[in-house]
Design a protein around this motif. Structure first.
Motif, PDB file in Angstrom:
ATOM      1  N   CYS A  36      -3.388   3.711  -8.675  1.00  0.00           N
ATOM      2  CA  CYS A  36      -2.981   4.764  -7.745  1.00  0.00           C
ATOM      3  C   CYS A  36      -3.663   4.561  -6.396  1.00  0.00           C
ATOM      4  O   CYS A  36      -4.809   4.093  -6.331  1.00  0.00           O
ATOM      5  N   TYR A  37      -2.955   4.941  -5.337  1.00  0.00           N
ATOM      6  CA  TYR A  37      -3.481   4.839  -3.982  1.00  0.00           C
ATOM      7  C   TYR A  37      -3.278   6.167  -3.249  1.00  0.00           C
ATOM      8  O   TYR A  37      -2.280   6.865  -3.479  1.00  0.00           O
ATOM      9  N   GLU A  38      -4.222   6.472  -2.388  1.00  0.00           N
ATOM     10  CA  GLU A  38      -4.069   7.657  -1.554  1.00  0.00           C
ATOM     11  C   GLU A  38      -3.249   7.261  -0.329  1.00  0.00           C
ATOM     12  O   GLU A  38      -3.772   6.963   0.747  1.00  0.00           O
ATOM     13  N   ALA A  39      -1.952   7.238  -0.514  1.00  0.00           N
ATOM     14  CA  ALA A  39      -1.042   6.766   0.526  1.00  0.00           C
ATOM     15  C   ALA A  39       0.380   7.096   0.113  1.00  0.00           C
ATOM     16  O   ALA A  39       0.644   7.472  -1.033  1.00  0.00           O
ATOM     17  N   HIS A  40       1.296   6.951   1.062  1.00  0.00           N
ATOM     18  CA  HIS A  40       2.711   7.068   0.712  1.00  0.00           C
ATOM     19  C   HIS A  40       3.214   5.703   0.293  1.00  0.00           C
ATOM     20  O   HIS A  40       2.780   4.674   0.830  1.00  0.00           O
ATOM     21  N   GLU A  41       4.123   5.683  -0.674  1.00  0.00           N
ATOM     22  CA  GLU A  41       4.606   4.413  -1.219  1.00  0.00           C
ATOM     23  C   GLU A  41       5.133   3.479  -0.135  1.00  0.00           C
ATOM     24  O   GLU A  41       4.961   2.259  -0.195  1.00  0.00           O
ATOM     25  N   SER A  42       5.784   4.068   0.905  1.00  0.00           N
ATOM     26  CA  SER A  42       6.376   3.244   1.957  1.00  0.00           C
ATOM     27  C   SER A  42       5.325   2.547   2.817  1.00  0.00           C
ATOM     28  O   SER A  42       5.609   1.526   3.445  1.00  0.00           O
ATOM     29  N   SER A  43       4.101   3.099   2.857  1.00  0.00           N
ATOM     30  CA  SER A  43       3.045   2.476   3.666  1.00  0.00           C
ATOM     31  C   SER A  43       2.240   1.450   2.883  1.00  0.00           C
ATOM     32  O   SER A  43       1.419   0.733   3.460  1.00  0.00           O
ATOM     33  N   LEU A  44       2.458   1.369   1.580  1.00  0.00           N
ATOM     34  CA  LEU A  44       1.718   0.412   0.768  1.00  0.00           C
ATOM     35  C   LEU A  44       2.193  -1.016   1.004  1.00  0.00           C
ATOM     36  O   LEU A  44       1.436  -1.968   0.850  1.00  0.00           O
ATOM     37  N   PHE A  91       6.585   2.366  -7.411  1.00  0.00           N
ATOM     38  CA  PHE A  91       5.606   3.442  -7.266  1.00  0.00           C
ATOM     39  C   PHE A  91       6.324   4.784  -7.259  1.00  0.00           C
ATOM     40  O   PHE A  91       7.463   4.898  -6.814  1.00  0.00           O
ATOM     41  N   ARG A  92       5.640   5.801  -7.770  1.00  0.00           N
ATOM     42  CA  ARG A  92       6.152   7.166  -7.673  1.00  0.00           C
ATOM     43  C   ARG A  92       5.128   8.017  -6.938  1.00  0.00           C
ATOM     44  O   ARG A  92       3.924   7.827  -7.071  1.00  0.00           O
ATOM     45  N   GLN A  93       5.648   8.942  -6.142  1.00  0.00           N
ATOM     46  CA  GLN A  93       4.808   9.747  -5.269  1.00  0.00           C
ATOM     47  C   GLN A  93       4.417  11.050  -5.946  1.00  0.00           C
ATOM     48  O   GLN A  93       5.273  11.788  -6.447  1.00  0.00           O
ATOM     49  N   LEU A  94       3.123  11.350  -5.991  1.00  0.00           N
ATOM     50  CA  LEU A  94       2.604  12.607  -6.515  1.00  0.00           C
ATOM     51  C   LEU A  94       1.764  13.232  -5.406  1.00  0.00           C
ATOM     52  O   LEU A  94       0.606  12.866  -5.212  1.00  0.00           O
ATOM     53  N   ALA A  95       2.406  14.147  -4.629  1.00  0.00           N
ATOM     54  CA  ALA A  95       1.768  14.716  -3.432  1.00  0.00           C
ATOM     55  C   ALA A  95       1.419  13.560  -2.488  1.00  0.00           C
ATOM     56  O   ALA A  95       2.299  12.796  -2.107  1.00  0.00           O
ATOM     57  N   LEU A 151       1.517   3.514  -9.611  1.00  0.00           N
ATOM     58  CA  LEU A 151       2.423   2.531 -10.198  1.00  0.00           C
ATOM     59  C   LEU A 151       3.263   3.200 -11.289  1.00  0.00           C
ATOM     60  O   LEU A 151       2.728   3.853 -12.186  1.00  0.00           O
ATOM     61  N   ALA A 152       4.565   3.040 -11.188  1.00  0.00           N
ATOM     62  CA  ALA A 152       5.480   3.705 -12.121  1.00  0.00           C
ATOM     63  C   ALA A 152       5.738   2.847 -13.347  1.00  0.00           C
ATOM     64  O   ALA A 152       6.874   2.731 -13.819  1.00  0.00           O
TER      65      ALA A 152
END
Length: 325
Positions: free
Chosen positions: A246-254, A276-280, A285-286
């Motif tokens: 998990c990353y503290e970021a939006h999936e599009s910025s990864l 990836f799926r976004q949780l807040a 990783l999905a």
């Protein structure tokens, strides 16, 4: 009078069911936005009797709720359970179903659910599996034994679409043989590639629109996770939901690498929205490791038109902006 309900389209199960009144009186149903279906207000509703052939199916558990005079004239009750424990219990019934921009299906068999657990946020489940009780099987030749769906990213707020009867004709379409086991759909997953790294799999994977994550054999998952992690080059954070990356970021910025699932005869390229799926404000990783059946989950299928041709025994994928489908 007609009433509208919202169900989850699930290729991993067969039965169509929705919550029915009066389950709220016994607190055996979950909260939903739509009113509960009240069978007493439907002029076309009929419970299926125990002596009906429709009461006996190998893909669900059925029994007889005997009346006081004759057991065989009682109502047919069902119990269906799902992989991680959710269940629905109720009366197997028949009523008329109508779908937007589609035909009316009289005497559709479905479960009138009077006790549910483990669900929430929808009115029921629309089983799209291969069993005789699924919507696809009940529609059968009316839809040429074909259906397709296009799953929009959850964060987009767009409505996903389910279509019947047509071929997938979008540009870039690829197809792979469909393998049927029991009432489920399987595809042969030969390998996975991330950049120049190849991960051998060589097993059949269930394709399931009702499962969120993609489940991979532990060894293959570890290789995929490590390759994605090395390519992103950011520091992951402690996971929140059991996912290992998990990353503290939006999936599009990864800017993660493409992950290519090499099915037999079809290379399906997964982008950030599929891996990836976004949780807040957290992107995870999905995918997850499993010791059981490999599953190609619904996050991996986002922004693809996915078509099933049951007579030709093939599944097709076409990259599509499902918010505009």
């Amino acid at each position: 009078p007609p009433v509208e309900f919202l169900g989850v389209a699930d290729t991993g199960s067969d039965l169509i069911w929705l919550q029915c009144s009066p389950c709220q009186k016994t607190r055996s149903c979950y909260l939903q936005k739509s009113p509960l279906f009240d069978p007493t207000k439907s002029s076309t509703y009929k419970p299926i009797s125990c002596n009906s052939p429709s009461c006996h199916h190998s893909d669900i558990v059925t029994d007889c709720a005997a009346n006081e005079t004759n057991k065989n004239e009682g109502e047919c009750v069902y119990l269906v359970t799902y992989g991680s424990g959710p269940l629905s219990f109720g009366v197997l019934s028949a009523d008329t179903f109508t779908f937007p921009l589609s035909a009316t299906l009289p005497s559709s068999i479905f479960g009138c659910g009077f006790a549910q657990s483990g669900f929430g946020g929808f009115d029921g489940i629309i089983g799209l599996g291969l069993g005789p009780l699924s919507l696809v099987s009940q529609l059968g030749p009316r839809i040429n034994h074909r259906f397709s769906y296009c799953l929009a990213p959850q964060a987009s707020g767009a409505t996903s679409k389910l279509r019947f009867g047509g071929d997938v004709l979008s540009p870039g379409v690829v197809s792979t043989p469909l393998i049927t086991k029991s009432s489920h759909y399987f595809l042969t997953l030969e390998r996975i590639s991330i950049g120049g790294r190849l991960v051998q799999v060589g097993q059949d994977a269930a394709i399931d629109s009702g499962t969120t994550l993609t489940l991979l054999p532990t060894n293959a998952y570890n290789h995929v996770r490590d390759a994605v992690k090395n390519a992103i080059r950011l520091s992951p954070i402690p996971n929140l939901d059991g996912s290992e990356l998990c990353y503290e970021a939006h999936e599009s910025s990864l800017n993660p690498p493409d992950v290519v699932f090499h099915f037999k005869g079809a290379n399906v390229v997964l982008k950030a929205a599929n891996t990836f799926r976004q949780l807040a404000n957290i992107a995870c990783l999905a995918m997850s490791p499993t010791k059981g059946t490999i599953i190609f989950g619904n996050v991996a299928q986002v922004n693809f038109e996915v078509g099933y041709d049951l007579l030709a025994k093939k599944v097709s994928f076409a990259p599509t902006d499902c918010t505009k489908y």
